[in-house]
Design an enzyme around this catalytic site. Structure first.
Site, short mmCIF file in Angstrom:
data_model
loop_
_atom_site.label_atom_id
_atom_site.label_comp_id
_atom_site.label_asym_id
_atom_site.label_seq_id
_atom_site.Cartn_x
_atom_site.Cartn_y
_atom_site.Cartn_z
N GLU A 51 10.16 15.99 15.57
CA GLU A 51 10.53 15.81 14.17
C GLU A 51 9.74 16.80 13.31
O GLU A 51 8.52 16.80 13.32
CB GLU A 51 10.20 14.38 13.72
CG GLU A 51 10.62 14.10 12.30
CD GLU A 51 10.25 12.70 11.86
OE1 GLU A 51 9.08 12.31 12.04
OE2 GLU A 51 11.12 12.00 11.33
N CYS A 84 13.46 10.35 7.21
CA CYS A 84 13.35 9.95 8.61
C CYS A 84 14.71 10.04 9.29
O CYS A 84 14.80 10.29 10.48
CB CYS A 84 12.79 8.55 8.71
SG CYS A 84 13.65 7.38 7.68
N SER A 91 4.58 7.61 10.20
CA SER A 91 4.54 8.40 11.43
C SER A 91 4.31 7.52 12.67
O SER A 91 3.77 6.42 12.57
CB SER A 91 3.42 9.42 11.32
OG SER A 91 2.19 8.76 11.16
N LYS A 95 0.87 -1.18 0.00
CA LYS A 95 0.00 0.00 0.00
C LYS A 95 0.91 1.23 0.00
O LYS A 95 1.45 1.63 1.02
CB LYS A 95 -0.90 0.00 1.25
CG LYS A 95 -1.95 1.07 1.22
CD LYS A 95 -1.51 2.24 2.10
CE LYS A 95 -2.48 3.37 2.03
NZ LYS A 95 -2.00 4.44 1.16
P1 NAD Z 1 1.91 8.45 7.64
O1 NAD Z 1 2.07 7.66 8.86
O2 NAD Z 1 0.85 9.47 7.60
O3 NAD Z 1 1.64 7.51 6.38
C1 NAD Z 1 2.44 6.39 6.09
C2 NAD Z 1 1.59 5.37 5.37
O4 NAD Z 1 0.56 4.92 6.26
C3 NAD Z 1 0.88 5.90 4.13
O5 NAD Z 1 0.85 4.90 3.14
C4 NAD Z 1 -0.53 6.15 4.64
O6 NAD Z 1 -1.50 6.08 3.63
C5 NAD Z 1 -0.70 5.02 5.63
N1 NAD Z 1 -1.73 5.26 6.64
C6 NAD Z 1 -2.26 6.42 7.07
N2 NAD Z 1 -3.22 6.21 8.00
C7 NAD Z 1 -3.29 4.87 8.18
C8 NAD Z 1 -4.06 4.03 9.03
N3 NAD Z 1 -4.98 4.53 9.86
N4 NAD Z 1 -3.85 2.70 8.98
C9 NAD Z 1 -2.93 2.18 8.16
N5 NAD Z 1 -2.18 2.92 7.31
C10 NAD Z 1 -2.35 4.26 7.32
O7 NAD Z 1 3.34 9.05 7.37
P2 NAD Z 1 3.80 9.99 6.18
O8 NAD Z 1 3.22 11.34 6.47
O9 NAD Z 1 3.52 9.37 4.87
O10 NAD Z 1 5.37 9.99 6.37
C11 NAD Z 1 6.00 10.82 7.29
C12 NAD Z 1 6.47 10.08 8.52
O11 NAD Z 1 7.08 8.84 8.18
C13 NAD Z 1 7.52 10.81 9.29
O12 NAD Z 1 7.21 10.78 10.66
C14 NAD Z 1 8.81 10.05 9.04
O13 NAD Z 1 9.79 10.15 10.01
C15 NAD Z 1 8.32 8.68 8.86
N6 NAD Z 1 9.25 7.90 8.03
C16 NAD Z 1 10.04 6.96 8.63
C17 NAD Z 1 10.95 6.23 7.88
C18 NAD Z 1 11.82 5.19 8.53
O14 NAD Z 1 12.39 4.38 7.85
N7 NAD Z 1 11.96 5.17 9.84
C19 NAD Z 1 11.03 6.43 6.51
C20 NAD Z 1 10.22 7.39 5.93
C21 NAD Z 1 9.32 8.10 6.70
#
Ligand code: NAD
Length: 477
Positions: A379, A280, A225, A171
């Site tokens: 962050e 991240c 996140s 996804k």
């Molecule tokens: P997000 O958590 O909003 O979304 C990530 C994914 O989760 C997306 O595909 C989104 O559609 C999905 N999602 C959203 N709500 C959901 C739910 N209720 N149930 C299941 N899936 C759901 O994060 P983002 O805004 O896309 O990315 C930013 C965040 O990701 C930052 O905090 C960053 O630090 C983190 N990040 C971490 C890494 C790592 O490897 N540690 C890498 C990239 C990003």
């Protein structure tokens, strides 16, 4: 309009709903993706299950590895096209997008060549018995990924899953699903059997939530996140299935008085402005020993002021941020820091000629940032660097460990004993000494401690996460 890729076929959402695809560089809608839901998730999980019972599940490790290697080559053959897709979808500079596609190919090459090198064990046991430890796939694996490195993330999470013989349901983030769809198509053309990789697009709270809670999955990998990661882990726990979480970070760059600044300065600046800080592993805290604070921060400020922001085609130091919500979030942090009187030490510049409706923000260096300020602890996920002074080694370690995160850290010193001491004391999944490894690093096990998540991706350790063992005991007398 882009359909979803399920069971080797293109499929629109049952109710034909779609989501606009917006270019961060201009704010313009240039395509649409399908807004899938629980129905399509269910079809994808079933397709993956069928793949495990079909040709994909019957392949030997060598055959699987060969398919992955072919996917890696096919990615390289389509590198320009994929980089264009990625740059348009994310707004990142073309050079960064091209690099991301090279890294994507590396994941398939690395895990393709590793697929038949994961062996079981023979365990000495009581007389008359033969004991073997077999390594087996988990089954249907779910992968929920964010928008910052969409193509790289497909390689990072899906390639090791396939190498170990799982069938995957992916996804992608709703903002950036285009490269994942094209990669799935390229993988199928390279010989990946139907159902081994399924891509369901849509909103997180619809597709993501349905996938994490689906009774037919055996594992969830989530990158994103902390808030959503917690929801995903809760859903996984109800099943209960194993879950790997890669969450946020607030990674420190710890600069001691004896650091080689000629080397450190450009790397420190790059580690916060690359991908517009939406990494991240961004090095977002600059911790500098008090006696050289003015000198170090002065040099970083000089380099920071030269950072240029522009469109993918301008190919400058960084591009726009991902979407209006992200733009508002980054600006909120910048405004709050300014309003609380924290000095702005340098700002990058937005190039002339960028579209007015694009999501551009000026990279900003603040300092000294009080230790209890949000900028020192939270962050931002944008090109904002917080400088803080420390007194001695003990203070540096305490400050480095003072956030809830623990993803990466860098130590800048020429003193070898100090390198060892600080690297061991810092809470992080990866520590870099006199270098900084944001992005890439396919071979290097990666993941968080504390609130940055748990489990490991990348490197050979990912193959352990994406498989299980069976202990086989045979009595032979
Ligand atoms: P997000 O958590 O909003 O979304 C990530 C994914 O989760 C997306 O595909 C989104 O559609 C999905 N999602 C959203 N709500 C959901 C739910 N209720 N149930 C299941 N899936 C759901 O994060 P983002 O805004 O896309 O990315 C930013 C965040 O990701 C930052 O905090 C960053 O630090 C983190 N990040 C971490 C890494 C790592 O490897 N540690 C890498 C990239 C990003």
């Amino acid at each position: 309009m882009k359909k979803m890729f399920i069971g080797g076929r293109w499929m629109a959402a049952q109710d034909e709903r779609t989501i606009p695809v917006v270019a961060p560089e201009s704010g313009e809608t240039f395509d649409r993706i399908s807004r899938g839901g629980a129905h399509e998730v269910d079809l994808a999980v079933k397709a993956a299950r069928s793949a495990l019972a079909g040709p994909w599940g019957r392949m030997t490790a060598t055959e699987r590895g060969r398919v992955l290697m072919k996917i890696g080559q096919a990615v390289l053959d389509h590198a320009d096209e994929l980089a264009q897709i990625e740059a348009r979808d994310t707004g990142k500079p073309m050079t960064t997008a091209r690099n991301d596609i090279t890294v994507l190919a590396r994941y398939f090459e690395f895990y393709g060549s590793a697929a038949d090198k994961v062996h079981g064990e023979v365990i000495p046991f009581v007389g008359g018995h033969h004991v073997s430890l077999l390594r087996e796939p988990l089954g249907v694996t779910a992968h929920i990924i964010p928008w910052n490195y969409p193509a790289q993330m497909v390689g990072r999470t899906v390639a090791p899953a396939l190498a170990m013989g799982n069938a995957a349901v992916l996804k992608p983030a709703e903002d950036t699903s285009l490269s994942a769809l094209r990669i799935a198509e390229i993988a199928a053309a390279a010989g990946l059997p139907d159902g081994a990789l399924n891509v369901v697009t849509g909103l997180g709270e619809e597709v993501g939530a349905a996938l994490a809670a689906h009774p037919g999955i055996d594992f969830v990998s989530f990158t994103g996140s902390n808030e959503v990661g917690t929801l995903v882990q809760q859903a996984a726990a109800r099943r209960p299935v194993k879950c790997v979480l890669e969450l946020g970070g607030k990674s420190p760059q710890i600069v001691f008085a004896d650091a080689d600044l000629d080397r450190a300065v450009p790397i420190i600046v790059r580690a916060i402005v690359q991908n517009a800080g939406q990494t991240c592993t961004a090095g977002s805290r600059l911790l500098v020993q008090q006696e050289v604070y003015d000198q170090v921060v002065g040099r970083i400020a000089e380099a920071f002021a030269k950072v240029r922001v522009g469109t993918p085609e301008m190919d400058l130091d960084c591009g726009p941020v991902m979407n209006p919500a992200q733009l508002a979030r980054v600006k909120r942090y910048i405004d709050a820091a300014r309003n609380s009187g924290i000095p702005v030490l340098a700002e990058g510049r937005i190039a002339e000629g960028v579209p007015a409706a694009g999501f551009y923000v000026k990279p900003t260096l603040f300092g000294p940032v009080p230790r209890d300020n949000a900028l020192a602890r939270e962050e931002v996920f944008g090109p904002v660097l917080a400088a803080l002074p420390f007194t001695d080694e003990a203070d540096a370690i305490a400050l480095a460990n003072s956030t809830e995160y623990g993803l990466l850290a860098a130590v800048w010193t020429e003193n070898g004993a100090r390198q060892q001491r600080v690297a061991k004391a810092v809470q992080a999944g990866q520590v870099f000494v006199n270098c900084y490894g944001a992005g890439g690093g396919v071979e290097l096990p990666f993941g968080g401690t504390k609130r940055s998540g748990h489990g490991r991706e990348k490197g050979l350790l990912a193959l352990e996460e994406l498989s299980t063992t069976k202990t086989l005991v045979q009595y032979h007398g």
